[in-house]
Design an enzyme around this catalytic site. Sequence first.
Site, mmCIF file in Angstrom:
data_model
loop_
_atom_site.group_PDB
_atom_site.id
_atom_site.type_symbol
_atom_site.label_atom_id
_atom_site.label_comp_id
_atom_site.label_asym_id
_atom_site.label_seq_id
_atom_site.Cartn_x
_atom_site.Cartn_y
_atom_site.Cartn_z
ATOM 1 N N ARG A 59 0.812 -1.222 0.000
ATOM 2 C CA ARG A 59 0.000 0.000 0.000
ATOM 3 C C ARG A 59 0.840 1.264 0.000
ATOM 4 O O ARG A 59 0.337 2.355 -0.299
ATOM 5 C CB ARG A 59 -1.000 -0.029 1.172
ATOM 6 C CG ARG A 59 -2.108 -1.051 0.963
ATOM 7 C CD ARG A 59 -3.027 -1.139 2.165
ATOM 8 N NE ARG A 59 -2.326 -1.497 3.370
ATOM 9 C CZ ARG A 59 -1.989 -2.741 3.715
ATOM 10 N NH1 ARG A 59 -2.314 -3.750 2.931
ATOM 11 N NH2 ARG A 59 -1.330 -2.979 4.828
ATOM 12 N N GLU A 96 5.430 -9.713 16.251
ATOM 13 C CA GLU A 96 4.944 -10.118 17.570
ATOM 14 C C GLU A 96 5.425 -11.544 17.879
ATOM 15 O O GLU A 96 5.917 -11.840 18.961
ATOM 16 C CB GLU A 96 3.418 -10.043 17.560
ATOM 17 C CG GLU A 96 2.814 -10.054 18.938
ATOM 18 C CD GLU A 96 1.296 -9.958 18.871
ATOM 19 O OE1 GLU A 96 0.760 -9.720 17.764
ATOM 20 O OE2 GLU A 96 0.666 -10.128 19.918
HETATM 21 P P1 AMP Z 1 4.503 -1.828 11.465
HETATM 22 O O1 AMP Z 1 5.773 -2.513 11.054
HETATM 23 O O2 AMP Z 1 3.861 -2.469 12.667
HETATM 24 O O3 AMP Z 1 4.678 -0.339 11.620
HETATM 25 O O4 AMP Z 1 3.450 -2.093 10.338
HETATM 26 C C1 AMP Z 1 3.492 -1.343 9.226
HETATM 27 C C2 AMP Z 1 2.955 -2.061 8.007
HETATM 28 O O5 AMP Z 1 1.813 -2.852 8.276
HETATM 29 C C3 AMP Z 1 2.564 -1.056 6.996
HETATM 30 O O6 AMP Z 1 3.055 -1.473 5.740
HETATM 31 C C4 AMP Z 1 1.053 -1.021 7.039
HETATM 32 O O7 AMP Z 1 0.528 -0.987 5.746
HETATM 33 C C5 AMP Z 1 0.640 -2.278 7.745
HETATM 34 N N1 AMP Z 1 -0.269 -2.034 8.870
HETATM 35 C C6 AMP Z 1 0.004 -2.214 10.183
HETATM 36 N N2 AMP Z 1 -1.045 -1.959 10.942
HETATM 37 C C7 AMP Z 1 -2.037 -1.586 10.116
HETATM 38 C C8 AMP Z 1 -3.407 -1.176 10.309
HETATM 39 N N3 AMP Z 1 -3.970 -1.118 11.506
HETATM 40 N N4 AMP Z 1 -4.111 -0.851 9.215
HETATM 41 C C9 AMP Z 1 -3.563 -0.912 7.988
HETATM 42 N N5 AMP Z 1 -2.299 -1.297 7.740
HETATM 43 C C10 AMP Z 1 -1.537 -1.629 8.793
#
Ligand code: AMP
Length: 171
Positions: A59, A96
């Site tokens: 995305r 996680e």
């Molecule tokens: P993180 O590594 O936890 O910051 O997760 C980031 C990635 O996961 C990004 O590429 C986001 O597109 C996706 N992501 C994580 N949480 C969400 C959420 N609640 N809604 C949409 N996309 C998410």
Amino acid sequence: MIQLQNYIRDIQDFPKKGIVFKDITPLLNSKQATQKCTEELIKLIGNQAIDKVVGIESRGFFFATLLAQKIGAGFVPIRKPGKLPYTTISQKYALEYGTDSIEMHVDAIKKGERVLLHDDVLATGGTAQAACKLIETLGGKIIQCNFIMTLDFLNGKEKIKGYDVASVLQY
Ligand code: AMP
């Protein structure tokens, strides 16, 4: 007057129980909202020169390519393992449970190039942190990490502190 929050759809328990997924397809579906979001992201960059915009699968690709075109930079995809066809560098990051990794083409960024990292959502920050490592491994200088939205209750900014982190929306 377009309110971008109105184009982000919350999907409860997707892709698994307990997660509220921030769905940006209503935003992409609207020409006006997409235009407005692009303008807001460009405002965050200001007049800083950028050579490459790096987008995170999948995305992150939508606005990273739009931004690259608008600001006159090249686009670089970061992808999940095994998706990029040429020689890659790889970076692991913690989930996680267990680990995951992301990859970038070895010739995507030249030493000293000025880089903007973009993704749709900053959640825990693990993905963005790994992406920053990939960029710096190739000698790129990270000018900004920008996002459509940050989920501030997950403290993702802690993982990429030291960089300029900016977003259009904060939750
Ligand atoms: P993180 O590594 O936890 O910051 O997760 C980031 C990635 O996961 C990004 O590429 C986001 O597109 C996706 N992501 C994580 N949480 C969400 C959420 N609640 N809604 C949409 N996309 C998410």
